[in-house]
Design a protein around this motif. Structure first.
Motif, PDB file in Angstrom:
ATOM      1  N   ASP A  23      -4.394  -4.680  53.261  1.00  0.00           N
ATOM      2  CA  ASP A  23      -4.669  -3.241  53.152  1.00  0.00           C
ATOM      3  C   ASP A  23      -5.706  -2.863  54.194  1.00  0.00           C
ATOM      4  N   ARG A  24      -6.202  -1.637  54.116  1.00  0.00           N
ATOM      5  CA  ARG A  24      -7.079  -1.107  55.160  1.00  0.00           C
ATOM      6  C   ARG A  24      -8.541  -1.502  55.008  1.00  0.00           C
ATOM      7  N   ARG A  25      -8.912  -2.125  53.906  1.00  0.00           N
ATOM      8  CA  ARG A  25     -10.313  -2.482  53.694  1.00  0.00           C
ATOM      9  C   ARG A  25     -10.745  -3.554  54.692  1.00  0.00           C
ATOM     10  N   MET A  26     -12.012  -3.494  55.099  1.00  0.00           N
ATOM     11  CA  MET A  26     -12.512  -4.392  56.148  1.00  0.00           C
ATOM     12  C   MET A  26     -12.361  -5.874  55.804  1.00  0.00           C
ATOM     13  N   PRO A  27     -12.619  -6.336  54.562  1.00  0.00           N
ATOM     14  CA  PRO A  27     -12.432  -7.769  54.294  1.00  0.00           C
ATOM     15  C   PRO A  27     -10.994  -8.238  54.545  1.00  0.00           C
ATOM     16  N   SER A  42      -8.767 -18.483  80.255  1.00  0.00           N
ATOM     17  CA  SER A  42      -7.901 -17.454  79.693  1.00  0.00           C
ATOM     18  C   SER A  42      -8.488 -16.067  79.868  1.00  0.00           C
ATOM     19  N   GLU A  43      -7.620 -15.099  79.629  1.00  0.00           N
ATOM     20  CA  GLU A  43      -8.004 -13.692  79.635  1.00  0.00           C
ATOM     21  C   GLU A  43      -7.547 -13.091  78.312  1.00  0.00           C
ATOM     22  N   LEU A  44      -8.488 -12.522  77.605  1.00  0.00           N
ATOM     23  CA  LEU A  44      -8.200 -11.869  76.330  1.00  0.00           C
ATOM     24  C   LEU A  44      -7.782 -10.433  76.623  1.00  0.00           C
ATOM     25  N   LEU A  45      -6.508 -10.141  76.393  1.00  0.00           N
ATOM     26  CA  LEU A  45      -5.941  -8.836  76.740  1.00  0.00           C
ATOM     27  C   LEU A  45      -5.912  -7.873  75.559  1.00  0.00           C
ATOM     28  N   ALA A  46      -5.884  -8.404  74.349  1.00  0.00           N
ATOM     29  CA  ALA A  46      -5.914  -7.561  73.146  1.00  0.00           C
ATOM     30  C   ALA A  46      -6.556  -8.360  72.020  1.00  0.00           C
ATOM     31  N   TYR A  47      -7.424  -7.706  71.255  1.00  0.00           N
ATOM     32  CA  TYR A  47      -8.064  -8.310  70.078  1.00  0.00           C
ATOM     33  C   TYR A  47      -8.489  -7.125  69.221  1.00  0.00           C
ATOM     34  N   GLN A  48      -7.496  -6.524  68.556  1.00  0.00           N
ATOM     35  CA  GLN A  48      -7.734  -5.243  67.919  1.00  0.00           C
ATOM     36  C   GLN A  48      -6.775  -5.024  66.758  1.00  0.00           C
ATOM     37  N   VAL A  49      -7.072  -3.976  66.006  1.00  0.00           N
ATOM     38  CA  VAL A  49      -6.195  -3.538  64.920  1.00  0.00           C
ATOM     39  C   VAL A  49      -5.389  -2.349  65.438  1.00  0.00           C
ATOM     40  N   GLU A  50      -4.089  -2.405  65.201  1.00  0.00           N
ATOM     41  CA  GLU A  50      -3.206  -1.295  65.532  1.00  0.00           C
ATOM     42  C   GLU A  50      -2.513  -0.864  64.244  1.00  0.00           C
ATOM     43  N   HIS A  51      -1.789   0.240  64.290  1.00  0.00           N
ATOM     44  CA  HIS A  51      -1.155   0.761  63.078  1.00  0.00           C
ATOM     45  C   HIS A  51       0.330   1.064  63.272  1.00  0.00           C
ATOM     46  N   PRO A  52       1.138   0.072  63.645  1.00  0.00           N
ATOM     47  CA  PRO A  52       2.579   0.343  63.716  1.00  0.00           C
ATOM     48  C   PRO A  52       3.100   0.618  62.313  1.00  0.00           C
ATOM     49  N   ALA A  53       3.912   1.624  62.180  1.00  0.00           N
ATOM     50  CA  ALA A  53       4.486   2.006  60.879  1.00  0.00           C
ATOM     51  C   ALA A  53       3.395   2.276  59.845  1.00  0.00           C
ATOM     52  N   GLY A  54       2.211   2.674  60.315  1.00  0.00           N
ATOM     53  CA  GLY A  54       1.145   3.066  59.400  1.00  0.00           C
ATOM     54  C   GLY A  54       0.414   1.923  58.717  1.00  0.00           C
ATOM     55  N   ARG A  55       0.716   0.674  59.068  1.00  0.00           N
ATOM     56  CA  ARG A  55       0.065  -0.475  58.428  1.00  0.00           C
ATOM     57  C   ARG A  55      -0.928  -1.120  59.380  1.00  0.00           C
ATOM     58  N   PRO A  56      -2.148  -1.415  58.916  1.00  0.00           N
ATOM     59  CA  PRO A  56      -3.119  -2.056  59.803  1.00  0.00           C
ATOM     60  C   PRO A  56      -2.645  -3.453  60.191  1.00  0.00           C
ATOM     61  N   THR A  57      -2.512  -3.661  61.488  1.00  0.00           N
ATOM     62  CA  THR A  57      -1.968  -4.911  62.014  1.00  0.00           C
ATOM     63  C   THR A  57      -2.875  -5.427  63.116  1.00  0.00           C
ATOM     64  N   VAL A  58      -3.359  -6.658  62.947  1.00  0.00           N
ATOM     65  CA  VAL A  58      -4.167  -7.298  63.979  1.00  0.00           C
ATOM     66  C   VAL A  58      -3.236  -7.729  65.107  1.00  0.00           C
ATOM     67  N   HIS A  59      -3.651  -7.449  66.332  1.00  0.00           N
ATOM     68  CA  HIS A  59      -2.848  -7.778  67.509  1.00  0.00           C
ATOM     69  C   HIS A  59      -3.751  -8.524  68.494  1.00  0.00           C
ATOM     70  N   ILE A  60      -3.374  -9.763  68.836  1.00  0.00           N
ATOM     71  CA  ILE A  60      -4.136 -10.574  69.789  1.00  0.00           C
ATOM     72  C   ILE A  60      -3.197 -11.012  70.905  1.00  0.00           C
ATOM     73  N   VAL A  61      -3.632 -10.824  72.145  1.00  0.00           N
ATOM     74  CA  VAL A  61      -2.869 -11.260  73.314  1.00  0.00           C
ATOM     75  C   VAL A  61      -3.823 -12.056  74.211  1.00  0.00           C
ATOM     76  N   LEU A  62      -3.393 -13.256  74.582  1.00  0.00           N
ATOM     77  CA  LEU A  62      -4.196 -14.147  75.426  1.00  0.00           C
ATOM     78  C   LEU A  62      -3.316 -14.691  76.538  1.00  0.00           C
ATOM     79  N   GLN A  63      -3.747 -14.523  77.781  1.00  0.00           N
ATOM     80  CA  GLN A  63      -3.084 -15.139  78.925  1.00  0.00           C
ATOM     81  C   GLN A  63      -3.865 -16.395  79.253  1.00  0.00           C
TER      82      GLN A  63
END
Length: 170
Positions: free
Chosen positions: A134-138, A88-109
């Motif tokens: 929420d935005r806290r790391m845990p 596989s190829e990991l294309l995304a493994y990050q936090v994004e902020h659509p609509a201002g909310r922290p959202t984990v986004h993972i994409v794997l081919q």
């Protein structure tokens, strides 16, 4: 989870290769695309216990073993003979902020490769997003766990389905 009436494991062994990723994701740093930007950055002072591709590989191995779809599932460091390999190829493994909310986004081919011929038998793109409480790391880390578990479950179902269409070799 499997039920008592679940089908028997396929008579195939599956090895899970560590996902390939670019240098930004192949790191112990937790990556984020801050609000209002398109540039990926690292969270200050926050790190994973291992590189992101290795963490995802270990989750995939765990879930594939739990689902009991194959006679055996081996990690990337196991050089024993296997019938198939999940590459596989990991294309995304990050936090994004659509609509201002922290959202984990993972994409794997992902590709399922027959090791006797080194031919790709099936391929599919998997994409999962999970909003953190929420935005806290845990809470962000919890969202990564939930998203990677969901993605691993989808990959496990797909791999068993695709492998079930193949004839076992030898």
């Amino acid at each position: 989870t499997e039920t008592a009436g679940a089908p028997a494991p396929l008579p195939l062994t599956l090895r899970v290769a560590t996902p390939y990723s670019g240098a930004i994701l192949d790191s112990t740093r937790i990556m984020v695309v801050p609000e209002g930007t398109t540039q990926i950055q690292a969270y200050a002072g926050a790190r994973w216990s291992d590189r992101a591709p290795a963490l995802l590989r270990d989750r995939l191995v765990d879930v594939l073993r739990e689902r009991n779809g194959f006679r055996d599932v081996a990690g990337a460091r196991n050089n024993a003979r296997a019938d198939l390999e999940l590459r596989s190829e990991l294309l995304a493994y990050q936090v994004e902020h659509p609509a201002g909310r922290p959202t984990v986004h993972i994409v794997l081919q992902a590709s399922l490769v027959a090791l006797d011929s080194n031919r790709i038998q099936a391929g599919r793109r998997f994409e999962v997003s999970r909003v953190a409480r929420d935005r806290r790391m845990p809470e962000v880390v919890d969202a990564f766990g939930a998203a990677s578990g969901e993605l691993a479950g989808q990959v496990a179902e797909w791999a068993r389905s695709e492998a079930g269409r193949l004839r076992p070799s030898g």
